[in-house]
Write an enzyme that holds these catalytic residues in place. Structure first.
Site, PDB file in Angstrom:
ATOM      1  N   ASP A   1      44.322  27.824  26.043  1.00 58.61           N
ATOM      2  CA  ASP A   1      42.735  27.482  25.789  1.00 58.61           C
ATOM      3  C   ASP A   1      41.851  27.862  27.045  1.00 58.61           C
ATOM      4  O   ASP A   1      42.319  28.266  28.065  1.00 58.61           O
ATOM      5  CB  ASP A   1      42.811  25.931  25.603  1.00 58.61           C
ATOM      6  CG  ASP A   1      43.722  25.291  26.662  1.00 58.61           C
ATOM      7  OD1 ASP A   1      43.604  25.651  28.061  1.00 58.61           O
ATOM      8  OD2 ASP A   1      44.361  24.309  26.332  1.00 58.61           O
TER       9      ASP A   1
ATOM     10  N   LEU B   1      45.268  19.279  21.264  1.00 60.73           N
ATOM     11  CA  LEU B   1      45.741  18.180  20.348  1.00 60.73           C
ATOM     12  C   LEU B   1      45.534  16.908  20.981  1.00 60.73           C
ATOM     13  O   LEU B   1      45.354  15.926  20.167  1.00 60.73           O
ATOM     14  CB  LEU B   1      47.227  18.408  20.280  1.00 60.73           C
ATOM     15  CG  LEU B   1      47.905  17.494  19.473  1.00 60.73           C
ATOM     16  CD1 LEU B   1      47.767  17.481  18.008  1.00 60.73           C
ATOM     17  CD2 LEU B   1      49.836  17.594  19.784  1.00 60.73           C
TER      18      LEU B   1
ATOM     19  N   ARG C   1      26.040  16.192  25.305  1.00 59.42           N
ATOM     20  CA  ARG C   1      26.304  15.585  26.623  1.00 59.42           C
ATOM     21  C   ARG C   1      27.761  15.129  26.450  1.00 59.42           C
ATOM     22  O   ARG C   1      28.213  14.321  25.494  1.00 59.42           O
ATOM     23  CB  ARG C   1      25.616  14.463  26.994  1.00 59.42           C
ATOM     24  CG  ARG C   1      23.960  14.900  27.379  1.00 59.42           C
ATOM     25  CD  ARG C   1      23.065  13.640  27.764  1.00 59.42           C
ATOM     26  NE  ARG C   1      23.604  13.380  29.132  1.00 59.42           N
ATOM     27  CZ  ARG C   1      24.165  12.070  29.498  1.00 59.42           C
ATOM     28  NH1 ARG C   1      24.243  11.211  28.272  1.00 59.42           N
ATOM     29  NH2 ARG C   1      24.410  11.603  30.641  1.00 59.42           N
TER      30      ARG C   1
ATOM     31  N   ASP D   1      32.038  15.086  28.196  1.00 54.23           N
ATOM     32  CA  ASP D   1      32.890  15.727  29.731  1.00 54.23           C
ATOM     33  C   ASP D   1      33.443  16.876  29.479  1.00 54.23           C
ATOM     34  O   ASP D   1      34.018  17.358  30.449  1.00 54.23           O
ATOM     35  CB  ASP D   1      34.304  14.899  29.417  1.00 54.23           C
ATOM     36  CG  ASP D   1      34.061  13.484  30.216  1.00 54.23           C
ATOM     37  OD1 ASP D   1      32.747  13.120  30.456  1.00 54.23           O
ATOM     38  OD2 ASP D   1      34.921  12.520  30.121  1.00 54.23           O
TER      39      ASP D   1
ATOM     40  N   ASP E   1      56.692  25.667  29.394  1.00 56.68           N
ATOM     41  CA  ASP E   1      55.513  26.532  28.738  1.00 56.68           C
ATOM     42  C   ASP E   1      54.523  26.889  29.766  1.00 56.68           C
ATOM     43  O   ASP E   1      54.100  28.051  29.634  1.00 56.68           O
ATOM     44  CB  ASP E   1      54.628  25.457  27.901  1.00 56.68           C
ATOM     45  CG  ASP E   1      55.527  25.408  26.430  1.00 56.68           C
ATOM     46  OD1 ASP E   1      56.689  26.192  26.176  1.00 56.68           O
ATOM     47  OD2 ASP E   1      55.235  24.274  25.960  1.00 56.68           O
ATOM     48  N   GLY E   2      54.406  26.315  30.951  1.00 53.45           N
ATOM     49  CA  GLY E   2      53.550  26.567  31.884  1.00 53.45           C
ATOM     50  C   GLY E   2      53.836  27.860  32.476  1.00 53.45           C
ATOM     51  O   GLY E   2      53.011  28.915  32.890  1.00 53.45           O
TER      52      GLY E   2
ATOM     53  N   TYR F   1      46.374  20.900  25.012  1.00 47.43           N
ATOM     54  CA  TYR F   1      45.266  19.932  25.217  1.00 47.43           C
ATOM     55  C   TYR F   1      44.360  19.540  24.220  1.00 47.43           C
ATOM     56  O   TYR F   1      43.882  18.525  24.305  1.00 47.43           O
ATOM     57  CB  TYR F   1      44.663  20.750  26.491  1.00 47.43           C
ATOM     58  CG  TYR F   1      43.452  19.473  27.466  1.00 47.43           C
ATOM     59  CD1 TYR F   1      43.778  18.365  27.280  1.00 47.43           C
ATOM     60  CD2 TYR F   1      42.440  20.345  28.100  1.00 47.43           C
ATOM     61  CE1 TYR F   1      42.986  17.638  28.071  1.00 47.43           C
ATOM     62  CE2 TYR F   1      41.720  19.488  28.837  1.00 47.43           C
ATOM     63  CZ  TYR F   1      42.021  18.093  28.869  1.00 47.43           C
ATOM     64  OH  TYR F   1      41.054  17.261  29.706  1.00 47.43           O
TER      65      TYR F   1
ATOM     66  N   GLN G   1      45.368  26.648  34.614  1.00 45.01           N
ATOM     67  CA  GLN G   1      46.192  27.343  35.840  1.00 45.01           C
ATOM     68  C   GLN G   1      44.972  28.120  36.596  1.00 45.01           C
ATOM     69  O   GLN G   1      44.976  28.347  37.750  1.00 45.01           O
ATOM     70  CB  GLN G   1      47.281  28.230  35.352  1.00 45.01           C
ATOM     71  CG  GLN G   1      48.361  27.603  34.872  1.00 45.01           C
ATOM     72  CD  GLN G   1      49.668  28.164  34.148  1.00 45.01           C
ATOM     73  OE1 GLN G   1      49.557  29.435  33.919  1.00 45.01           O
ATOM     74  NE2 GLN G   1      50.703  27.683  34.021  1.00 45.01           N
TER      75      GLN G   1
END
EC number: 2.7.1.23
Length: 293
Positions: free
Chosen positions: A147, A191, A174, A176, A72-73, A189, A247
């Site tokens: 994304d 998911l 606040r 991550d 997929d990448g 990601y 990426q």
């Protein structure tokens, strides 16, 4: 009559299995009286292949179809370039999960032969485009099929930001970071972050908080035409990163403003006839089969 006359090939670098499948695919395409052009980076692992080479952007201009052999990448990387020319993309899985590259290497001649004979399904997938502004000036831009993720970079610390949808204040947080996902990226990601699976035909954007310092924060799904704006708090000690498809990235500073919206260009994704999205979910995500099977 064949719908495709000129075929581009892109392969996953550093994968002997992908190289093996690429060579096999070249032999097969050679029997079909088609023009074949090899991505110039892929050509470095295909010594003496005997076909013309071109950059990915030129592949999009010259080819009727581009076949990506990899995971997929590999397809995500190609999609960000090939969407500019609306060139159809077909994936052969030589990676791990293979949500987008749905042809098995064992069936490469049969399934690609069917596509070349005109037996295929196509769909449009939208991408996201992210811009970073500093003191009113654009300092970076990037796009992603899966994304756009705002995260603190290498430092393991929370970031503070304010979220606006179409100019309307949603919340300050606040956490991550924040995952802003397309339907294509809802099985990636987002998911893992607890976001919903969104069918690729839906025109929607999902916003998934990453480890928010609150008990009430939940993913939000908004219309794909929405403009998502994030104001990075000026007191942040971290310099948040904007990462697209994991990426490409843009480094921001405290006080910067990020704007994420649907990209005008779309990816044309080709599937063999009979493609079933829910079967893909069952297979790739380990969903239970029907009773008695």
């Amino acid at each position: 009559m064949q719908p495709f006359k000129t075929i581009g090939l892109i392969g996953r670098l550093g994968s002997p299995n992908a190289v093996e499948t690429l060579k096999r695919l070249l032999r097969f395409l050679g029997t079909r009286e088609l023009d074949v052009i090899v991505d110039e980076r892929t050509a470095t692992v295909l010594l003496n292949h005997g076909y013309p080479e071109a950059s990915r952007s030129r592949l999009g201009e010259l080819c009727d179809l581009v076949i990506v052999v990899g995971g997929d990448g590999s397809l995500l990387s190609a999609a960000r370039v090939l969407c500019q020319t609306q060139t159809p993309v077909l994936g052969v899985n030589r990676g791990r999960l293979g949500f987008l590259t749905d042809i098995s290497p064992d069936d490469v001649e049969e399934r690609i032969g069917e596509v070349l004979d005109g037996h295929f399904e196509s769909e449009q997938r939208f991408l996201l485009e992210a811009e970073v502004f500093r003191a009113g000036k654009q300092v970076g831009t990037a796009s992603g099929l899966n994304d756009v993720v705002i995260h603190p970079g290498k430092a393991a610390r929370m970031i503070e930001f304010e979220l606006f949808i179409d100019g309307q204040f949603v919340y300050s947080q606040r956490s991550d970071g924040l995952i802003i996902a397309t339907p294509t990226g809802s099985t990636a990601y987002a998911l893992s972050g607890g976001g919903p699976i969104v069918h690729p035909r839906l025109e929607a954007i999902t916003l998934v908080p990453m480890f928010p310092h609150t008990l009430s924060s939940r993913p939000i799904v908004v219309d794909a035409a929405s403009e998502v704006t994030i104001h990075i708090g000026e007191t942040n000690q971290a310099y948040p990163h904007v990462s697209c498809d994991g990426q490409t990235q843009v480094v921001s500073k405290p006080g910067d403003i990020m704007v994420v919206r649907r990209k005008r260009e779309r990816l044309t994704l080709i599937h063999p006839r009979g493609h079933n999205y829910f079967e893909t979910c069952r297979t790739k995500l380990g969903w239970s089969s029907r009773l008695g099977e």
